[in-house]
Design a protein around this motif. Sequence first.
Motif, PDB file in Angstrom:
ATOM      1  N   CYS A  61     116.564  21.413  42.734  1.00  0.00           N
ATOM      2  CA  CYS A  61     115.792  21.129  43.945  1.00  0.00           C
ATOM      3  C   CYS A  61     114.743  20.052  43.697  1.00  0.00           C
ATOM      4  N   ASN A  62     114.397  19.319  44.747  1.00  0.00           N
ATOM      5  CA  ASN A  62     113.385  18.270  44.634  1.00  0.00           C
ATOM      6  C   ASN A  62     111.964  18.818  44.696  1.00  0.00           C
ATOM      7  N   MET A  63     111.768  19.877  45.490  1.00  0.00           N
ATOM      8  CA  MET A  63     110.420  20.407  45.673  1.00  0.00           C
ATOM      9  C   MET A  63     110.520  21.915  45.867  1.00  0.00           C
ATOM     10  N   THR A  64     109.522  22.650  45.388  1.00  0.00           N
ATOM     11  CA  THR A  64     109.512  24.096  45.552  1.00  0.00           C
ATOM     12  C   THR A  64     108.131  24.586  45.959  1.00  0.00           C
ATOM     13  N   ARG A  65     108.087  25.554  46.860  1.00  0.00           N
ATOM     14  CA  ARG A  65     106.837  26.222  47.200  1.00  0.00           C
ATOM     15  C   ARG A  65     106.383  27.036  46.015  1.00  0.00           C
ATOM     16  N   ILE A  66     105.074  27.142  45.812  1.00  0.00           N
ATOM     17  CA  ILE A  66     104.529  27.900  44.694  1.00  0.00           C
ATOM     18  C   ILE A  66     103.428  28.849  45.160  1.00  0.00           C
ATOM     19  N   VAL A  67     103.368  29.147  46.456  1.00  0.00           N
ATOM     20  CA  VAL A  67     102.267  29.954  46.974  1.00  0.00           C
ATOM     21  C   VAL A  67     102.699  30.599  48.289  1.00  0.00           C
ATOM     22  N   GLN A  68     102.003  31.659  48.662  1.00  0.00           N
ATOM     23  CA  GLN A  68     102.210  32.355  49.921  1.00  0.00           C
ATOM     24  C   GLN A  68     102.090  31.403  51.112  1.00  0.00           C
ATOM     25  N   ASP A  69     102.585  31.843  52.287  1.00  0.00           N
ATOM     26  CA  ASP A  69     102.482  31.058  53.514  1.00  0.00           C
ATOM     27  C   ASP A  69     101.028  30.672  53.818  1.00  0.00           C
ATOM     28  N   THR A  70     100.870  29.587  54.548  1.00  0.00           N
ATOM     29  CA  THR A  70      99.547  29.126  54.969  1.00  0.00           C
ATOM     30  C   THR A  70      98.817  30.184  55.792  1.00  0.00           C
ATOM     31  N   ASN A  71      99.538  30.837  56.699  1.00  0.00           N
ATOM     32  CA  ASN A  71      98.976  31.881  57.545  1.00  0.00           C
ATOM     33  C   ASN A  71      97.754  31.363  58.307  1.00  0.00           C
ATOM     34  N   ILE A  72      96.559  31.942  58.107  1.00  0.00           N
ATOM     35  CA  ILE A  72      95.387  31.529  58.889  1.00  0.00           C
ATOM     36  C   ILE A  72      94.730  30.283  58.297  1.00  0.00           C
ATOM     37  N   GLY A  73      95.204  29.810  57.150  1.00  0.00           N
ATOM     38  CA  GLY A  73      94.693  28.569  56.578  1.00  0.00           C
ATOM     39  C   GLY A  73      93.280  28.691  56.049  1.00  0.00           C
ATOM     40  N   GLY A  74      92.571  27.549  55.992  1.00  0.00           N
ATOM     41  CA  GLY A  74      91.185  27.533  55.564  1.00  0.00           C
ATOM     42  C   GLY A  74      90.987  27.960  54.120  1.00  0.00           C
ATOM     43  N   TRP A  75      89.772  28.403  53.803  1.00  0.00           N
ATOM     44  CA  TRP A  75      89.431  28.823  52.434  1.00  0.00           C
ATOM     45  C   TRP A  75      90.236  30.045  52.012  1.00  0.00           C
ATOM     46  N   HIS A  76      90.615  30.851  52.976  1.00  0.00           N
ATOM     47  CA  HIS A  76      91.448  32.031  52.718  1.00  0.00           C
ATOM     48  C   HIS A  76      92.722  31.613  51.982  1.00  0.00           C
ATOM     49  N   HIS A  77      93.411  30.634  52.499  1.00  0.00           N
ATOM     50  CA  HIS A  77      94.666  30.205  51.881  1.00  0.00           C
ATOM     51  C   HIS A  77      94.417  29.347  50.651  1.00  0.00           C
ATOM     52  N   PHE A  78      93.318  28.635  50.625  1.00  0.00           N
ATOM     53  CA  PHE A  78      93.063  27.734  49.506  1.00  0.00           C
ATOM     54  C   PHE A  78      92.637  28.480  48.248  1.00  0.00           C
ATOM     55  N   SER A  79      91.750  29.485  48.378  1.00  0.00           N
ATOM     56  CA  SER A  79      91.173  30.069  47.171  1.00  0.00           C
ATOM     57  C   SER A  79      90.931  31.570  47.199  1.00  0.00           C
ATOM     58  N   SER A  80      90.578  32.160  48.335  1.00  0.00           N
ATOM     59  CA  SER A  80      90.032  33.515  48.309  1.00  0.00           C
ATOM     60  C   SER A  80      91.062  34.630  48.448  1.00  0.00           C
ATOM     61  N   PHE A  81      92.210  34.374  49.060  1.00  0.00           N
ATOM     62  CA  PHE A  81      93.168  35.438  49.325  1.00  0.00           C
ATOM     63  C   PHE A  81      93.727  35.988  48.011  1.00  0.00           C
ATOM     64  N   ASN A  82      93.344  37.237  47.685  1.00  0.00           N
ATOM     65  CA  ASN A  82      93.783  37.908  46.453  1.00  0.00           C
ATOM     66  C   ASN A  82      93.600  37.004  45.232  1.00  0.00           C
ATOM     67  N   ARG A  83      92.437  36.380  45.164  1.00  0.00           N
ATOM     68  CA  ARG A  83      92.149  35.471  44.049  1.00  0.00           C
ATOM     69  C   ARG A  83      92.293  36.177  42.702  1.00  0.00           C
ATOM     70  N   GLY A  84      92.932  35.484  41.787  1.00  0.00           N
ATOM     71  CA  GLY A  84      93.071  35.993  40.431  1.00  0.00           C
ATOM     72  C   GLY A  84      94.286  36.870  40.207  1.00  0.00           C
ATOM     73  N   THR A  85      95.088  37.112  41.239  1.00  0.00           N
ATOM     74  CA  THR A  85      96.262  37.965  41.102  1.00  0.00           C
ATOM     75  C   THR A  85      97.528  37.113  41.023  1.00  0.00           C
ATOM     76  N   ILE A  86      98.274  37.263  39.955  1.00  0.00           N
ATOM     77  CA  ILE A  86      99.561  36.604  39.798  1.00  0.00           C
ATOM     78  C   ILE A  86     100.636  37.678  39.706  1.00  0.00           C
ATOM     79  N   TYR A  87     101.636  37.616  40.593  1.00  0.00           N
ATOM     80  CA  TYR A  87     102.715  38.583  40.625  1.00  0.00           C
ATOM     81  C   TYR A  87     103.891  38.071  39.788  1.00  0.00           C
ATOM     82  N   ASN A  88     104.847  38.952  39.486  1.00  0.00           N
ATOM     83  CA  ASN A  88     106.005  38.524  38.708  1.00  0.00           C
ATOM     84  C   ASN A  88     107.236  38.322  39.574  1.00  0.00           C
TER      85      ASN A  88
END
Length: 802
Positions: free
Chosen positions: A277-304
Amino acid sequence: MKINTIKKLVLGSLCGLLTPAFVCRGEGSALEVRANTDLPVPGEIHHYKAPLYWSIYEYAREMELAGIPYGQMDLTEEQWDKVIDMMATKFKPYGYDMICTDGFLPQWAASGEVYMTHYGSMSLSKLAAKCRAKGLKLGVYDNPLWIKGERHLKVPGTDYTIGSLLRNEKDEVLYPDVTDSTDFTWLVTDHPGAREYIDGWFKHYHDLGVEFVRMDFMCWYEDSDPGRDYLVTCGYGRERYERGLAYICEAAAKYGIFTSIVMPELYNDAELEKKYCNMTRIVQDTNIGGWHHFSSFNRGTIYNRWPYADNQMDGFIHWSHIGGRGKIILDGDFLRLNKCSNDDERRSQVSLQIIAGGPVAIADTPETIGDLASFYTNEELLALHEDEFVGKPLTQNHLSSRSCYWWGTTSRGEVVLAMFNREDNNQTMSVNLSELNMEGNWRVRDLWTHAYAATGVTNDNGALVSGTFSADVPPHGCKVVKFLPEKAPKPDRLYMVGVATPGYWDISNASEMTLENGEFVYRGPLFKGEVRFVSERNWDSINYIPEGDNGTWLTIPGNVYAFNGDPHEFARHWWVNDVGTYEVRMKVDESGNNASLSAVRIGDLPSMMTVLGASSGTWDNQTAHTVYASADQPDILEWKGVIRPDDRRCHIKFAAFPAPWWESTFYIPETVDYNGNVKMVKPGETYNYREEYGGVSDHFWGVEPQDCGFFRVTVNKAAKTVTFSNNNVSGNEQVVSVPSGRLDSRFVGNTLYVDSEGKTVAVYNIYGQRLGFSNDGRLIVEGLPNGTYIIKSDNAVCKIAR
């Protein structure tokens, strides 16, 4: 597209509950995983630049949040037109050249069609035509593993029915008792005809002019997205998942289409996605956007498993090691800057996408974007995107503050540093330059303030820093700087670029100055507006700007400062106030750091006109194609090209010279007779024109569909007439015309005219030597001898003989 928020269960426990034989993360399954030895082998696929575009996501997500049922979500044609106009006027000049559909709205195939033809009530072919008319491309959200056509239809080029691609009782799957969710109808990639179906899917979109596709919900296909509280597919297994990606990669390369995988598996360190593939998503949907999507939503949690991270910062940090020049592009999903709390958050969001080498996908709508366009159009940041810059964090440990420091080098070896403050209070952020492999003194350019950072030792060329670089970064803000060498080498060449030059701000078309007795000299037309000088046709070259805090008139002699690798110094241009022909001289001293400039107006503009409208592919008179008269017939101006059918018939408009529309003199019809703004014309006829200053009427010349084709249009400034000559030519002019799909070529005498709907077009002789090139789909090559020539565009190839 977002279905519902899923419960984040412990993957290992769930895998054990589902089936004892299931091995997590794609390493095995209840099905035997065999080597796919018969798959097409991908070539070099990582040669694309991350796209800049607009997405319908915000419109659609807000409809979903408002409770509008899926089948009733839609955009009106008027809404689509507003989006296209917004992108064409506000963003296309900065490289945003596409709009893209997404999920949510109904996606369906018209009766008798195999592949998707409509998105909501909008026909994709109509939407693509609307985009082309404004110089934009259409991207499409769809998945080549989804089936939309009627089951009895045949897979293109085969006798297999579409229905034969679906799961049957003989297929081994991970969960035999599970029936796939009705959200999507999946094909089985090892069924006969699957490869041809996928090839036909890409051909379908290629023929529509689509060059970008977003393929969603792939994480459902292999193993039913483990970690959910319910199963959404029967689980087709890793071997079929890889087969599907391999067929997708093969067809995408064949038809020149960029592939973006939206909800990928990313198992085994994204081994399959990186490969195919040329490009892949690496994060949850934008949803409500803003700082929530950029940094604060479940910050520090990496799932497998997907989505691995719920905010952009964590996602980019965690996956940064798989991206880079010549590697897969990381996608942080859409930006909704209107949802940010302040401008610092907006600067951070745009900066991270570009610093990490990702796309910038605008989701703000014409109704919500307000005055936020400037955050998307920061030219100094976009210069990094053009350079295909990809930075990395100082550490991949997303829990460490050092992961907020990103850096990398441009193609010229210049270091760029971005520091992101994820905290709610001001931070003094520092980095030792040795961590960036830097020694000595450096000038520091702030890419958001467009000024030189006031820190460290200073000299005449701005601030210098050595040892450690520190900056106060506001809450949720960022600091993005470029470190530039203290000295600038003396240039071998010099170019002029800007609104006042024939090439406008197109750096690749900057006007070259000649070297005469140690001075660089330009003699030619200049229009009203800004001018600057560069050492290469590249923004990251040496830039020469006037001394002082502001710009100055070009005709006022003065000293010049040189800055190596400084792409923009916005307040410090030279200005031309009076159109005309000029002689401009610049002499650079031996150090390369200083120069002197002189300019004088030596005459009026040469006889010229610009050509705007659907047939020239531009509506901006500052960047329009310019036609010059010959010395012996200064009142006769001639344009040659293809006039294609167009619903609005706004085919051609002429202006006296390049300028903003409010300062332009247009040559428009004396009367109009179509749609209130078009004069319909016939081949072989002559019409009178009138001059209008400021373009208030916005009138055009138009041609009926049955009369369209190659035209010669002659403007007689003395008589104030316009003559339209049809496809036939007279005298001894030899005409050879070879239409090839979406590529038209034609000889008139020894001049070759090429018109392509592709963006780039080139002409070669039979020895492979390139004789001409254009990046706007139209090309004229003069003085060609008899012989055979090859013409190539983005989407077609043809051969023509003279």
